[in-house]
Design an enzyme around this catalytic site. Structure first.
Site, short mmCIF file in Angstrom:
data_model
loop_
_atom_site.label_atom_id
_atom_site.label_comp_id
_atom_site.label_asym_id
_atom_site.label_seq_id
_atom_site.Cartn_x
_atom_site.Cartn_y
_atom_site.Cartn_z
N GLY A 14 143.91 -20.78 32.66
CA GLY A 14 143.63 -21.99 33.45
C GLY A 14 142.66 -22.90 32.71
O GLY A 14 141.77 -22.42 32.03
N THR A 121 143.32 -13.92 28.12
CA THR A 121 143.28 -14.45 26.75
C THR A 121 142.56 -13.49 25.80
O THR A 121 143.02 -13.22 24.69
CB THR A 121 142.54 -15.82 26.74
OG1 THR A 121 143.19 -16.66 27.70
CG2 THR A 121 142.54 -16.46 25.38
N ILE A 142 136.04 -20.61 35.11
CA ILE A 142 135.17 -21.00 36.23
C ILE A 142 134.80 -19.78 37.06
O ILE A 142 133.90 -19.82 37.87
CB ILE A 142 135.81 -22.07 37.12
CG1 ILE A 142 137.03 -21.51 37.87
CG2 ILE A 142 136.16 -23.31 36.34
CD1 ILE A 142 137.40 -22.35 39.08
N ASP A 143 135.53 -18.67 36.87
CA ASP A 143 135.27 -17.47 37.68
C ASP A 143 134.07 -16.66 37.19
O ASP A 143 133.56 -15.81 37.91
CB ASP A 143 136.51 -16.56 37.69
CG ASP A 143 137.71 -17.22 38.36
OD1 ASP A 143 137.48 -18.18 39.12
OD2 ASP A 143 138.84 -16.78 38.12
N GLY A 186 138.29 -17.70 42.82
CA GLY A 186 137.66 -16.41 42.52
C GLY A 186 138.46 -15.30 43.17
O GLY A 186 138.16 -14.89 44.29
N HIS A 187 139.52 -14.86 42.47
CA HIS A 187 140.39 -13.81 43.02
C HIS A 187 139.73 -12.45 42.98
O HIS A 187 139.72 -11.71 43.95
CB HIS A 187 141.69 -13.73 42.21
CG HIS A 187 142.79 -14.51 42.84
ND1 HIS A 187 143.19 -14.28 44.12
CD2 HIS A 187 143.57 -15.52 42.37
CE1 HIS A 187 144.17 -15.11 44.42
NE2 HIS A 187 144.41 -15.88 43.38
N TYR A 288 142.06 -27.07 42.87
CA TYR A 288 141.92 -27.42 41.45
C TYR A 288 140.82 -28.44 41.18
O TYR A 288 140.49 -28.67 40.02
CB TYR A 288 143.26 -27.91 40.90
CG TYR A 288 144.26 -26.78 40.94
CD1 TYR A 288 144.24 -25.79 39.97
CD2 TYR A 288 145.16 -26.67 41.99
CE1 TYR A 288 145.11 -24.72 40.03
CE2 TYR A 288 146.04 -25.61 42.06
CZ TYR A 288 146.01 -24.63 41.07
OH TYR A 288 146.85 -23.57 41.14
O1 F6P Z 1 141.04 -19.79 36.00
C1 F6P Z 1 140.94 -18.83 37.03
C2 F6P Z 1 141.38 -19.44 38.32
O2 F6P Z 1 140.51 -20.50 38.49
C3 F6P Z 1 141.36 -18.49 39.51
O3 F6P Z 1 140.19 -18.45 40.26
C4 F6P Z 1 142.51 -18.99 40.31
O4 F6P Z 1 143.01 -18.04 41.16
C5 F6P Z 1 143.48 -19.36 39.25
O5 F6P Z 1 142.69 -19.90 38.22
C6 F6P Z 1 144.60 -20.24 39.67
O6 F6P Z 1 145.11 -20.95 38.58
P1 F6P Z 1 146.62 -21.34 38.30
O7 F6P Z 1 147.21 -21.80 39.58
O8 F6P Z 1 146.50 -22.41 37.28
O9 F6P Z 1 147.30 -20.11 37.77
#
Ligand code: F6P
Length: 365
Positions: A14, A121, A142-143, A186-187, A288
């Site tokens: 992301g 990555t 960002i997480d 933040g999953h 986003y």
């Molecule tokens: O970059 C990590 C993140 O910000 C997670 O917190 C979020 O779940 C994910 O990206 C969603 O990103 P995308 O929809 O681009 O896969």
């Protein structure tokens, strides 16, 4: 005169604020530390599989400090995973993905590869190093959930954005005596919700690491209401889960969620609060916005410093490492140590204690 060093650079996973600032740091420092040719690879590992790349010079790297997103493009390509995201299949590419990467690394004349990204990555970067490429990683997300570094670039910009959103929600919460639920990214890790929750004065903060009981939240909101505060801000990380769900394995939890009528956890927590308290609740999913726009001053400094550190690792030929911030300075850690790990918020973290002392409900008591 020594041989010119060709450095490939890619941004993967992301996007987030600070990617361009880090690219600028790598390019400018590489051009000042040694004799470098920089090859920018398009769309993360996908571009390396497909051989899509172009040269970037110091001039192009100029003016990138404040620019959001990534000039290189990004993808969530994971070349070592069978799962794919709709990209060309192995047969369309002609070679298996890791083999295509190795072949293009050679064809592009790369001496090394600098990868900017998060956990996926870095895991791929470690595998590529194992396969004989020379790789340096930079921690971006960002997480803030990358193992081996205290902080990743992008995190503090997202905290600032989320904090401003919470500040703005306060006025409507107060004016209408409402419960305002804000869902943040933040999953797997709740760093962003924890920091923004404290910075924005959230009354309830729910993290993936601390399973919540809706009754504990309802009691907290009722206690606030009894002191005359009929509004509350509830900050929910997207990976937050109930105590009941935390006992399920990932697959069962996913299936249970899919069967529920809520688009995401924020909506569900709001509905549970309404049911348990009868209070009025509204939901904001920040989405986003947390990843967009200019990096904060902190992230500009961090990205620049990380970029320059990557150039130094390249010229000292210390490959297979990820640049890190540890304690009070720049350091680096082995990529194979970072691979496959997630840095979650420990139960005993300083700021968990701070939140509890501030009377913030973390959903468990
Ligand atoms: O970059 C990590 C993140 O910000 C997670 O917190 C979020 O779940 C994910 O990206 C969603 O990103 P995308 O929809 O681009 O896969």
């Amino acid at each position: 005169m020594g041989k010119r060093t060709t450095i490939g650079i890619l941004t993967s996973g992301g996007d987030c604020p600070g990617l361009n600032a880090a690219i600028r740091g790598v390019v400018k420092a590489a051009c000042s530390v040694g004799d470098a040719r920089i090859v920018g690879i398009a769309d993360g590992y996908r571009g390396l599989i497909e051989g899509r790349a172009r040269e970037i010079d110091a001039e192009e790297a100029s003016g990138l400090l404040t620019r959001g997103g990534t000039i290189l493009g990004a993808s969530r390509e994971k070349p070592f995973e069978a799962r794919d995201y709709g990209e060309p299949t192995d047969s369309e590419v002609g070679l298996g993905k890791p083999e295509a990467i190795k072949e293009n690394y050679r064809l592009l004349g790369l001496d090394c590869l600098v990868t900017l990204g998060g956990n996926g990555t870095n895991t791929t970067a470690a595998r590529l190093q194992e396969e004989g490429l020379d790789v340096v990683g930079l921690p971006k997300t960002i997480d803030n959930d990358i193992w081996g570094t205290d902080v990743s670039f992008g995190f503090h910009s997202a905290v600032d954005i989320a904090t401003e959103a919470i500040d703005r929600l306060h006025s409507t919460a107060l004016s209408h005596n409402r419960i305002m639920v804000i869902e943040l990214m933040g999953h797997k890790a709740g760093w962003l919700a924890l920091y923004a929750g404290i910075a924005g004065g959230g009354d309830v903060v729910l993290l993936p690491e601390i399973p919540y009981e809706i009754d504990a939240i309802a009691r907290h909101l009722a206690r606030r209401a009894a002191t005359g505060k009929r509004f509350s801000i509830v900050v929910v990380a997207e990976g937050a889960m109930s105590a009941e769900e935390s006992l399920l394995d990932k697959r069962a939890r996913k299936a249970r969620r899919a069967a529920m009528p809520y688009p995401s956890i924020g909506y569900r927590v709001a509905a549970e609060i309404v049911e348990a308290t009868g209070m009025e609740a509204r939901v904001t999913v920040l989405g986003y916005l947390q990843r967009g726009g200019v990096p904060s001053a902190y992230d500009r400094v961090l990205s620049t410093a990380f970029g320059t550190a990557a150039a130094e690792l390249v010229f000292s030929r210390r490959f297979g490492r990820m640049v890190a911030w540890r304690g009070d300075g720049i350091d680096s850690v082995r990529l194979d140590k970072v691979a496959g790990k997630t840095k979650r918020v420990p139960g005993g973290h300083e700021f968990i204690g701070v939140a509890r002392l501030m009377g913030t409900c973390l959903g468990d008591e």
